[in-house]
Design an enzyme around this catalytic site. Structure first.
Site, PDB file in Angstrom:
ATOM      1  CE  LYS A 152      -4.130  -1.986   0.163  1.00  0.00           C
ATOM      2  NZ  LYS A 152      -4.998  -1.965  -1.034  1.00  0.00           N
TER       3      LYS A 152
ATOM      4  CD  GLU B   5     -10.265   3.396   0.973  1.00  0.00           C
ATOM      5  OE1 GLU B   5     -10.241   4.629   0.817  1.00  0.00           O
ATOM      6  OE2 GLU B   5      -9.482   2.626   0.382  1.00  0.00           O
TER       7      GLU B   5
ATOM      8  CB  SER C 192       0.333  -8.009  -1.452  1.00  0.00           C
ATOM      9  OG  SER C 192      -0.600  -8.817  -0.757  1.00  0.00           O
TER      10      SER C 192
END
Lengths: 274, 403
Positions: free
Chosen positions: B95, B117, B385
């Site tokens: 992210k 969010e 990830s």
């Protein structure tokens, strides 16, 4: 000329503006919505915006969110909303604009949606999250049945954008008075009247303003600049408060009467609606 | 297998074929156009690219390793498995890639505040991190249910100076957090950037997030070629909103021989409400949610369905629109992995390689493990990830034999 155009034409002759009342269909129960709509009409509502409840109402504040949740729990679907329109039409000529988020209508299909709401006696629709760029198929289906397509203009819309939105709109242009979601606010936004003035230059359509209008004084303040005022959360707050009570209809009628009294003003000297 | 002309997508309206676009309250059209303009200018600007690359290297820890799982591959006795180690990035997941990129845009736009969010909390932590780094104010919206199951990340966000707002509507998970962040943005767009955390939402978010994440695939392709020679045979990545998977897949789309598998959350079963598999589960159909047209889990009346996944980051009713396009084109195969298989993959990877994956990433690992024994001679590349530190509480609940 459909009922929306007739309503604005009639009001233009008199000394008042349109009260456009929003009601979430199916709250507290689908069986009661038609009766509540008629109560609003008796109180002075000129046009009904009938809301199709949606699970994820992105443009709505807490009052309409909760109304949508109650309506969905009571089993309200677009199919039921169409039945409600039919029921209203049995005893009233109140113009009805179906107010929905896009997904339930997309799922139903634009063609089927336009055909069924027209057959039930609706006069138009507004799809909150359908912007004009993606509206071609919807516009075709609606135009083929002489249904009004209402789109939104906002304070962030450029003059050019307001013209484009107005071009895609029929019936009236819906102006969003304030930033943020629907809901009751203490005062009307400073952005409201400048937006109405810009919109007036962009179109000859009747202008209606909504979001954040909940009291008579709010409505009085915008009335000289618009042909209509839209009230939603203040109405749904009463529905929430009186829920299953037999007084609910009378309370809505009373609220509509109070709001309508703020709209009795002479037509503006300026403006494109001659 | 065919090559698709994907470099030119999305079109000027942000559409990937029939998907994508912009379906928003009218007031957000202008703020989205502003982001689009600033982003497309920045994309062409060498100074912007250089600044981002410097941050990626010196702050985030790029390039991340490409790691060959020798013991695991030997144990499975088929395909060789490689991991792209995005779990080793600062903040513990991919992210940070799009958060750094968007933070630079926020600076260009002259805004001082971000909202975001989060589902699993990884995007929230990455957002809070860049807010601290750039001196922005930051509020993160998070479903109440997700706050409970990812409480460590809630604390991390607060430690980084962010406010975490509990979202108590609907299923109290990621979908509701996105809805609430959108609502807040309609009120605060003048001062605030909505730092959307996946390749979804209205244009230009899907293209912008994909581009920032493509560093994963670009690095992996070069590393694989240099170290192993040639190209991997199959790519695996988990698909929630779809940012890490597009980041890996996109730079390989023109490589005809490379197959790609997107792994959705199969949850507890096939019935609607029990999973978050938009493509492979019951109830997924084209629709519009959160400003974009894509596959959406919904009921017959077009109401958005509730979803379930043990992994908060995959627990979402829609999916990035480019995935919908790649699915229809047949370029990417989508499948689902159930909660139990993901949890089992966590254990396997931990025991054989000493790597504890995030529950989200474990879905991709599980699918690679499932297929490896019947694919001798092939080379599988899995996007790892995120790391599993945030999930220790859930692991403990589900692995009572270890306590």
């Amino acid at each position: 000329m459909n009922r929306i155009d007739q309503t604005f034409a009639r009001l233009r002759e008199g000394d008042s503006r349109a009260l456009i009342a929003y009601l979430t269909a199916g709250d507290p129960h689908p069986d009661r919505t038609a009766e509540l709509a008629l109560a609003l009409e008796r109180g002075g509502a000129d046009i009904l915006e009938l809301g199709v409840p949606f699970s994820d109402p992105m443009a709505d504040g807490p009052v309409i969110q909760k109304a949508s949740e109650r309506a969905l729990r009571a089993g309200t679907t677009l199919e039921k909303v169409i039945e409600i329109i039919r029921e209203i039409r049995r005893s009233s000529e109140l113009p009805v604009v179906v107010f929905s988020y896009l997904n339930p209508v997309l799922r139903y299909g634009f063609e089927a949606f336009a055909a069924k709401i027209a057959e039930a006696g609706a006069d138009g629709a507004l799809l909150t999250d359908l912007n004009i760029e993606a509206a071609e198929e919807y516009l075709e289906a609606m135009r083929a049945r002489d249904l009004a397509t209402v789109f939104l203009g906002a304070q962030t819309s450029t003059d050019e954008r307001l013209r484009q939105v107005a071009q895609a709109s029929t019936g009236f242009l819906y102006l969003v008075s304030t930033a943020g979601v629907t809901g009751m606010r203490e005062t009307i936004s400073d952005a409201a009247i400048p937006l109405l003035e810009r919109a007036r230059k962009a179109t000859d359509l009747p202008l209606a303003i909504g979001f954040g209008l909940s009291r008579r004084e709010h409505i009085e303040a915008v009335a000289p600049y618009a042909e209509g005022a839209i009230v939603g959360s203040a109405i749904m707050r009463v529905v929430e408060q009186y829920g299953e009570s037999p007084e609910l209809g009378a309370k809505l009628e009373e609220l509509a009467r109070e709001l309508k009294s703020g709209l009795k003003v002479p037509q503006p000297a300026t403006g494109g609606v001659a | 297998m065919h090559v698709i002309e994907n470099a030119t997508l999305p079109d000027s309206l942000g559409r990937f074929g029939p998907y994508g676009g912009r379906y928003v309250p009218e007031i957000l059209v202008a703020p989205l156009e502003q982001i689009e303009q600033v982003y497309f200018e920045a994309r062409q600007d060498p100074a912007f690219q250089a600044e981002l690359e410097e941050l990626n290297r010196q702050y985030a820890g790029r390039p991340t390793p490409l790691y060959h799982c020798k013991r695991l591959s030997e144990h499975l006795g088929g395909a060789q498995i490689y991991l792209k180690r995005e779990d080793l990035l600062h903040t513990g997941a991919h992210k940070i890639n799009h958060c750094l990129g968007q933070a630079l845009l926020v600076k260009r736009m002259g805004k001082k505040r971000i909202i975001a969010e989060t589902g699993a909390g990884q995007h929230g932590v990455a957002s809070a991190t860049v807010a601290a780094l750039f001196g922005f104010e930051c509020t993160v919206y998070m479903g109440e249910e997700d706050m409970r199951r990812q409480e460590l990340n809630v604390f991390r966000m607060r430690l980084l100076g962010a406010r975490v707002e509990a979202v108590k509507t609907g299923s109290r998970t990621l979908k509701d957090a996105v809805t609430q962040a959108m609502r807040e943005w309609t009120a605060n767009f003048e001062t605030t950037h909505y730092l959307l955390g996946s390749a979804l939402g209205p244009h230009p978010f899907p293209v912008m997030v994909r581009d920032f994440q493509s560093v994963i695939g670009t690095e992996a392709r070069a590393q694989f070629g240099e170290r192993e020679g040639g190209l991997p045979d199959v790519l695996f990545a988990c698909v929630g909103g779809g940012s890490n998977s597009l980041g890996l897949f996109h730079p390989f789309l023109d490589a005809e021989s490379v197959r790609m598998v997107g792994v959705e959350a199969g949850g507890r079963g096939d019935a609607l409400g029990e999973h978050a598999a938009r493509f492979s589960g019951e109830g997924g159909a084209p629709g519009v949610l959160h400003g974009t047209r894509s596959y959406v889990l919904q009921d017959e009346a077009g109401q958005i369905a509730l979803t379930h996944s043990v992994s908060a980051g995959l627990d979402y009713a829609s999916v990035g629109p480019e995935h919908a396009y790649l699915r229809d084109q047949g370029r990417v195969e989508y499948t689902a992995c159930q909660d139990a298989d993901a949890l089992a993959a966590v254990r396997t990877l931990a025991r054989y390689e000493g790597i504890i994956p995030a529950l989200e990433s474990a879905h991709a690992v599980a699918e690679a493990i499932r297929r490896a024994p019947s694919a001798p001679g092939q080379r599988f590349l899995v996007n790892l990830s995120g790391r599993g530190d945030k999930d220790i509480g859930i692991f403990r609940e589900n692995m009572p034999d270890l306590d």
